[in-house]
Structure formats: C-alpha cells, structure tokens
Design an enzyme around this catalytic site. Structure first.
Site, PDB file in Angstrom:
ATOM      1  N   GLY A  45       0.856  -0.983   0.141  1.00  0.00           N
ATOM      2  CA  GLY A  45       0.035  -0.022  -0.151  1.00  0.00           C
ATOM      3  C   GLY A  45       0.408   1.455  -0.213  1.00  0.00           C
ATOM      4  N   GLN A  50       3.110   9.518   0.927  1.00  0.00           N
ATOM      5  CA  GLN A  50       4.285   9.392   1.550  1.00  0.00           C
ATOM      6  C   GLN A  50       5.401   9.543   0.100  1.00  0.00           C
ATOM      7  OE1 GLN A  50       2.354   5.479   2.168  1.00  0.00           O
ATOM      8  NE2 GLN A  50       4.115   5.094   2.708  1.00  0.00           N
ATOM      9  N   CYS A  95       6.232  -0.185   7.600  1.00  0.00           N
ATOM     10  CA  CYS A  95       5.611   0.941   6.558  1.00  0.00           C
ATOM     11  C   CYS A  95       6.666   1.627   5.409  1.00  0.00           C
ATOM     12  CB  CYS A  95       5.346   1.978   7.523  1.00  0.00           C
ATOM     13  SG  CYS A  95       4.356   3.148   6.427  1.00  0.00           S
ATOM     14  N   LEU A  96       6.905   1.896   4.648  1.00  0.00           N
ATOM     15  CA  LEU A  96       8.046   2.371   3.892  1.00  0.00           C
ATOM     16  C   LEU A  96       7.978   3.203   4.248  1.00  0.00           C
ATOM     17  CD1 LEU A  96       5.942   1.444  -0.290  1.00  0.00           C
ATOM     18  CD2 LEU A  96       7.978  -0.742   1.269  1.00  0.00           C
ATOM     19  N   HIS A 137      -4.403   1.991   7.635  1.00  0.00           N
ATOM     20  CA  HIS A 137      -3.324   2.186   7.436  1.00  0.00           C
ATOM     21  C   HIS A 137      -2.800   2.947   6.552  1.00  0.00           C
ATOM     22  CE1 HIS A 137       1.064   1.453   7.559  1.00  0.00           C
ATOM     23  NE2 HIS A 137       0.710   1.997   6.207  1.00  0.00           N
ATOM     24  N   GLU A 138      -3.064   2.978   5.247  1.00  0.00           N
ATOM     25  CA  GLU A 138      -3.263   4.139   4.487  1.00  0.00           C
ATOM     26  C   GLU A 138      -4.125   5.296   4.262  1.00  0.00           C
ATOM     27  OE1 GLU A 138      -0.651   3.972   2.393  1.00  0.00           O
ATOM     28  OE2 GLU A 138      -0.237   2.106   3.208  1.00  0.00           O
ATOM     29  N   HIS A 141      -2.180   7.689   6.782  1.00  0.00           N
ATOM     30  CA  HIS A 141      -0.960   8.380   6.346  1.00  0.00           C
ATOM     31  C   HIS A 141      -2.351  10.021   5.596  1.00  0.00           C
ATOM     32  CE1 HIS A 141       2.505   6.301   6.255  1.00  0.00           C
ATOM     33  NE2 HIS A 141       1.775   5.366   5.865  1.00  0.00           N
TER      34      HIS A 141
END
Length: 178
Positions: A45, A50, A95-96, A137-138, A141
């Site tokens: 994701g 990000q 997470c990236l 999660h996304e 963000h």
C-alpha cells in the site's frame, strides 16, 4: 516513474492531505507512479503523501495466494471515508516510510469504506483481514498519522531509541564512503 519515499521523521508525513478535486491525467500519472514506486519498494500500500504529494489518494495491492501482486488486483482509492467499523484485531504492520521496523498494531477488524476510483466513480468496499488493515493504515497517512503513533508509550520510546541508533549508523556509513 519511481518516486522517492518520504521517510520518518520528515514533517510532510504529519500533513493532512487535501481532497482530490480533478480526476485528470495528472492524477492518473500520480497513481501510475505510486504503483511503480510501491512495487519497486516491495510495499502492499502507498499513500500519495508518502511520495510528497498531499492529496487524498492511496493505492493497495495485496499479494494473491501465490504471493504475486497482480496489477488487475490493484485498488486505487481517492477521497476515502470510513463509513463503519466493527471489532478489533491486532496485526504486525510495517511501513515504507518507516523502513525495516515492524510492530503489532490494534485496528478495527472489519471496515466499510466509500471512495472514488481514478475516473471519479463512487465505490463502496466492505473488508476484513489484511485488506481492512491496509485501508486503515493508508487512510491514517492521509490524516497525517503513522502506525508507530498507535504503539504503547513504552514501545514508542523503544522505537525512537532504535530509530535514532539506526540513523546514526547509516549516517556514519555514508560518511565513510566519501
């Protein structure tokens, strides 16, 4: 085009993303770049913030049973709203934007989300399991939050200590290369 991932503690990650107003070529290019970036970085994701774009856009592409991420399974999510949640579950998240760190996070077990696709078509998805986790999660963000904020006080302190140590180590490695 593969874009650079914004990494914690970059202040842009705290930004609240603005609603998408135009479903145009610019949005399509952003979504395409986000997909290439997410696949290149082995993510499932990615939120637009990000890659430094403060728009309410995110993508999710879960691996299938064979562990492959097929482009036709990609979910492009614009201006999402969580309509309903049920239950609680704990899942180990990464997470990236917080590379190489994983921890258990409590989230809703089931969610109902309303959003638009890249063409402005309204969708409603009900999900549980990893897809529900990824949506939450996304969407966090987009609201300026990272999964590490959901950790207990002690776990958060431990994370901060490990993260600083890791950044120092990376910094000294970079210094030796010159």
């Amino acid at each position: 085009m593969i874009r650079e991932i914004v990494v914690y503690p970059d202040k842009r990650l705290k930004q609240i993303s603005k609603p998408v107003e135009k479903f145009d070529e610019e949005l399509h290019k952003l979504l395409d770049d986000m997909y290439e970036t997410m696949i290149a970085k082995n993510g499932i994701g990615l939120a637009a913030i990000q890659v430094g774009v403060p728009l309410r856009a995110l993508i999710i592409n879960l691996p299938n049973e064979e562990g492959e991420q097929k482009k036709e399974d990609l979910i492009e999510v614009i201006n999402p709203k969580i309509l309903e949640t049920k239950g609680n579950t704990t899942y180990t998240e990464g997470c990236l934007s917080v590379p190489e760190y994983y921890d258990d996070v409590e989230r809703a077990e089931w969610i109902k989300v309303e959003f638009f696709d890249r063409f402005g078509n309204k969708k409603v998805v009900e999900s549980d399991g990893l897809l529900a986790i990824a949506f939450q999660h996304e969407i966090d963000h987009l609201n300026g939050h990272l999964f590490i904020e959901k950790l207990s006080f002690l776990k958060r302190k431990k994370f901060e200590k490990e993260w600083k140590k890791r950044r120092k180590e990376r910094g000294s490695k970079k210094g030796k290369v010159k």
